[in-house]
Design a protein around this motif. Structure first.
Motif, PDB file in Angstrom:
ATOM      1  N   GLU A   1       0.817  -1.216   0.000  1.00 43.17           N
ATOM      2  CA  GLU A   1       0.000   0.000   0.000  1.00 43.17           C
ATOM      3  C   GLU A   1       0.852   1.267   0.000  1.00 43.17           C
ATOM      4  O   GLU A   1       0.409   2.321  -0.431  1.00 43.17           O
ATOM      5  CB  GLU A   1      -0.921   0.021   1.218  1.00 43.17           C
ATOM      6  N   MET A   2       2.079   1.172   0.476  1.00 38.65           N
ATOM      7  CA  MET A   2       2.960   2.329   0.579  1.00 38.65           C
ATOM      8  C   MET A   2       3.841   2.512  -0.650  1.00 38.65           C
ATOM      9  O   MET A   2       4.515   3.530  -0.775  1.00 38.65           O
ATOM     10  CB  MET A   2       3.847   2.192   1.818  1.00 38.65           C
TER      11      MET A   2
ATOM     12  N   LEU B   1       8.949   4.259  -4.092  1.00 42.88           N
ATOM     13  CA  LEU B   1       8.155   5.076  -3.186  1.00 42.88           C
ATOM     14  C   LEU B   1       7.736   6.355  -3.899  1.00 42.88           C
ATOM     15  O   LEU B   1       8.213   6.645  -4.996  1.00 42.88           O
ATOM     16  CB  LEU B   1       8.979   5.406  -1.938  1.00 42.88           C
TER      17      LEU B   1
ATOM     18  N   ILE C   1       8.774  -1.699   6.870  1.00 40.24           N
ATOM     19  CA  ILE C   1       7.962  -0.501   7.079  1.00 40.24           C
ATOM     20  C   ILE C   1       8.671   0.453   8.043  1.00 40.24           C
ATOM     21  O   ILE C   1       8.709   1.663   7.817  1.00 40.24           O
ATOM     22  CB  ILE C   1       6.545  -0.872   7.580  1.00 40.24           C
TER      23      ILE C   1
END
Length: 185
Positions: free
Chosen positions: A39-40, A75, A132
């Motif tokens: 999700e990131m 990212l 994370i």
């Protein structure tokens, strides 16, 4: 998808594999198979994460997991909001504990991994947590010139997209408060 890594493992059995140094798990996970991390990420391209995890007993007879999870992850650059691929290295230093009291008594260099006796650890979830935590707080391109078009023109235009004179004086947003404080209208 993982290559050479189990989904679950017993830290106790892994530590017992070699009596003096403990055992090691080595392999690769795809970052896209880790849902919270996925999700990131800015893109859904395959992103292999190399994992090396060792288990052993330390001098205090604690069951300790140490290792490294590393990969290049896509990212979102917080300067231009476009994808940027950055290296992410998560150093793993965990001690298996059975309760929160034992977790509070760990030295600062070890994080707790809460497991009951004989229980197995979820390897992908463990690696996902560590990755994370290792993500940069503000991912950006190393060089502003690598940022997208939005940044190149942001210096010349205001929020409304119109050109503004860089030398023009801006009105102080607190000028009204100053007038009220001094009793002037």
């Amino acid at each position: 998808m993982s290559v050479g890594l189990p989904k679950r493992f017993s830290p106790e059995r892994l530590a017992a594999q070699e009596s003096t140094r403990g055992g090691t798990l080595t392999g690769t996970l795809d970052a896209n198979s880790l849902p919270r991390l996925c999700e990131m990420l800015a893109t859904r391209e395959t992103a292999p994460v190399h994992v090396e995890l060792s288990a052993r007993r330390d001098d205090a007879k604690r069951l300790v997991l140490t290792g490294l999870a590393s990969g290049k992850l896509s990212l979102t650059c917080q300067r231009c909001m476009e994808p940027v691929t950055l290296p992410v290295d998560a150093n793993i230093a965990l001690a298996v504990v059975r309760d929160e009291e034992a977790a509070r008594n760990l030295p600062a260099e070890l994080d707790p991994l809460l497991l009951d006796a004989g229980n197995e650890a979820d390897l992908p979830a463990l690696v996902e947590d560590e990755l994370i935590l290792a993500l940069p707080p503000v991912p950006v391109h190393a060089n502003v010139a690598d940022c997208g078009e939005r940044v190149r023109y942001a210096g010349n235009a205001g929020d409304d997209g119109e050109e503004h004179d860089g030398n023009a004086q801006r009105e102080n947003p607190f000028a009204v408060l100053k007038k009220l404080k001094n009793g002037k209208d």
